[in-house]
Scaffold this active site. Structure first.
Site, PDB file in Angstrom:
ATOM      1  CG  ASP A 140       0.491  -9.060   3.208  1.00 51.66           C
ATOM      2  OD1 ASP A 140      -0.316  -9.918   2.811  1.00 51.66           O
ATOM      3  OD2 ASP A 140       1.338  -8.536   2.431  1.00 51.66           O
ATOM      4  CE  LYS A 164      -2.675  -7.181   2.393  1.00 53.21           C
ATOM      5  NZ  LYS A 164      -3.017  -8.623   2.326  1.00 53.21           N
TER       6      LYS A 164
END
Ligand code: NDP
Ligand code: 2IT
Length: 446
Positions: free
Chosen positions: A167, A127
């Site tokens: 995201d 991430k």
């Protein structure tokens, strides 16, 4: 073997990662299921697999300097957390939001490792993102920020190394700017990002995949009880990519969505969102980047400033905004309001106390790492298509997405069944862990 308990393990995690509360929360939630599982599978325990999984492969952080339209210099921090690549290249989204810090990205990268494993595709966990706040920024400012961010990130990623995607705060506009800058720096057209537009290597269904996947998952959960979505009242939080596609698919299935929210509050539309209202709100949030409050003004319903939608009576709930948006009192309100199942579009939206309450109340509760895996699954399919230099039709991608969600549901049932109730959270943790653990075992001590 020395004594190994949840509390002694967590004390070590907290000591080594001071102040990273979201990360502690995510690790504890998984450890609660995996430590007893490893006790029954000593080969994993002896190799200290879960302890290794609680450490990222690496965390990269860097300065991102950019100029506003008025030539003011801003300095943000960028990150990429490469958690684990035992089963494939690092894979996971980029988040641009002022709350982003190392703790949040570590929790997301850790969770992503289990999620990606559940999809059955060859993708590791990662991430990244920045504390950059895109709200109120012009397109030119967003472009300059994305270019500055990629100017450093590009040396850490690659189609066989690490493949980021979107995201919170990173959608198709940002992916376009990021990909354009990578291509320029690398002098190569490489499939280094997913969520690309169709014109330059994107996959059909990627925009819809996360939200639709959440609904496909709910259909699997209901089918187990011989029920379906038709006529069900649904409460959805958020109004971004995930929430809106979740809402759209629910409408297709004959369910009635009565709420949407953003960080300012929620709208309650008891009549339900129909196709016309949906087209309006889709444009509002994803093109005009407006506030959800405008929906209430446009369609004459209530806006609840600063509140979350969980006290609205419903059959089914879908938290699709952000982490820790559903606490124990909210879970209690949901159950009292008639809610009979929850599928999480967001990552870790439920607090530990809410999870405990829902498990004790025996409410079927599919955690984000399983329910929202459709997004990264179609990202994995985008990688496959890019490798083949070929693209599948919308129908082909949708069939594969459906199959993947069914497969995830099966794994959660297999590993989560306990005396007539399915503990989906445990099922997802054990199902996600097993493949990564087997691969790590095969590599020896690395
Ligand atoms: P978007 O940026 O498109 O939308 C985010 C939504 O959540 C907005 O409505 C936003 O409101 C709201 N929100 C964000 N932060 C907060 C906050 N701190 N408090 C209250 N509301 C907040 O993001 P996505 O829809 O892509 O992501 C939503 C969730 O889904 C996240 O948890 C993400 O990690 C997860 N997810 C996303 C995937 C994807 O493919 N995009 C895949 C799997 C999971 P506002 O506009 O006011 O900020
Ligand atoms: O949380 C997630 O799974 C995502 N943001 C999507 C990641 C991806 O690589 O598509």
């Amino acid at each position: 073997m020395t004594e190994f308990s949840l509390e002694s393990f967590m004390a070590g995690v907290v000591r080594r990662n001071p102040g990273e509360t979201e990360f502690h929360q995510a690790v504890r939630e998984v450890a609660t299921d995996i430590i007893p599982f490893e006790a029954k599978n000593p080969v994993f325990r002896e190799a200290r697999i879960f302890e290794r999984l609680a450490e990222p492969d690496r965390v990269v952080s860097f300065r991102v300097c950019w100029e506003t339209d008025r030539r003011r210099i801003h300095i943000n921090r960028g990150y990429r957390v490469q958690w684990n690549n035992a089963i494939g290249p690092y894979k996971g989204g980029l988040r641009f939001h002022p709350s982003v810090n190392q703790s949040i990205l570590k929790f997301l990268a850790f969770e992503q490792t289990f999620k990606n494993s559940l999809t059955g595709l060859p993708i590791g966990g990662a991430k990244g993102g920045s504390d950059f706040d895109p709200k109120g920024r012009s397109d030119a400012e967003i472009m300059r920020f994305c270019q500055a961010f990629m100017t450093e990130l590009h040396r850490h990623i690659g189609p066989n190394t690490d493949v980021p995607a979107g995201d919170i705060g990173v959608g198709d506009r940002e992916i376009g700017y990021l990909f354009g800058q990578y291509k320029r720096l690398q002098n190569a057209f490489e499939a280094v990002l997913t969520g690309k537009a169709l014109e330059f290597g994107g996959s059909y269904m990627r925009p819809e995949a996360t939200g639709y996947g959440v609904v496909y998952m709910m259909e699997e959960m209901l089918a187990l009880k011989n029920e379906d979505l038709d006529g069900r009242t649904c409460v959805v939080s958020g109004s971004g990519n995930v929430a809106l596609h979740c809402c759209q698919r629910l409408m297709h299935m004959g369910a009635k969505v009565v709420t949407l929210s953003d960080s300012s509050g929620f709208v309650h539309d008891p009549a339900g969102i129909d196709a016309d209202k949906f087209a309006w709100v889709y444009d509002l949030k994803l093109s005009r980047r407006g506030r959800i409050e405008e929906y209430a003004k446009e369609f004459g319903c209530d806006f609840h400033a600063g509140e979350r939608p969980w006290a609205v009576p419903c059959d089914l709930a879908y938290p699709c905004a952000t982490q820790n948006e559903l606490d124990e009192p909210d879970a209690r309100s949901l159950v009292e309001g008639g809610c009979r199942a929850i599928a999480e579009g967001a990552n870790m939206p439920s607090t530990p106390a809410a999870m405990k309450f829902l498990a004790e109340a025996r409410v079927p509760h599919m955690p984000g790492k399983a329910a929202n895996a459709g997004g990264v699954a179609v990202s994995g399919l985008e990688m496959s298509q890019n490798s083949q230099r070929f693209s599948w039709t919308r129908g082909e991608v949708n069939t594969k997405l459906h199959d993947i969600i069914r497969h995830i549901h099966e794994q959660c049932v297999r590993h989560g069944e306990e005396s007539g109730f399915i503990n989906y959270c445990r099922g997802a943790n054990i199902g996600g862990y097993t493949k990564v653990a087997e691969a790590m075992l095969a590599y020896g001590v690395v």
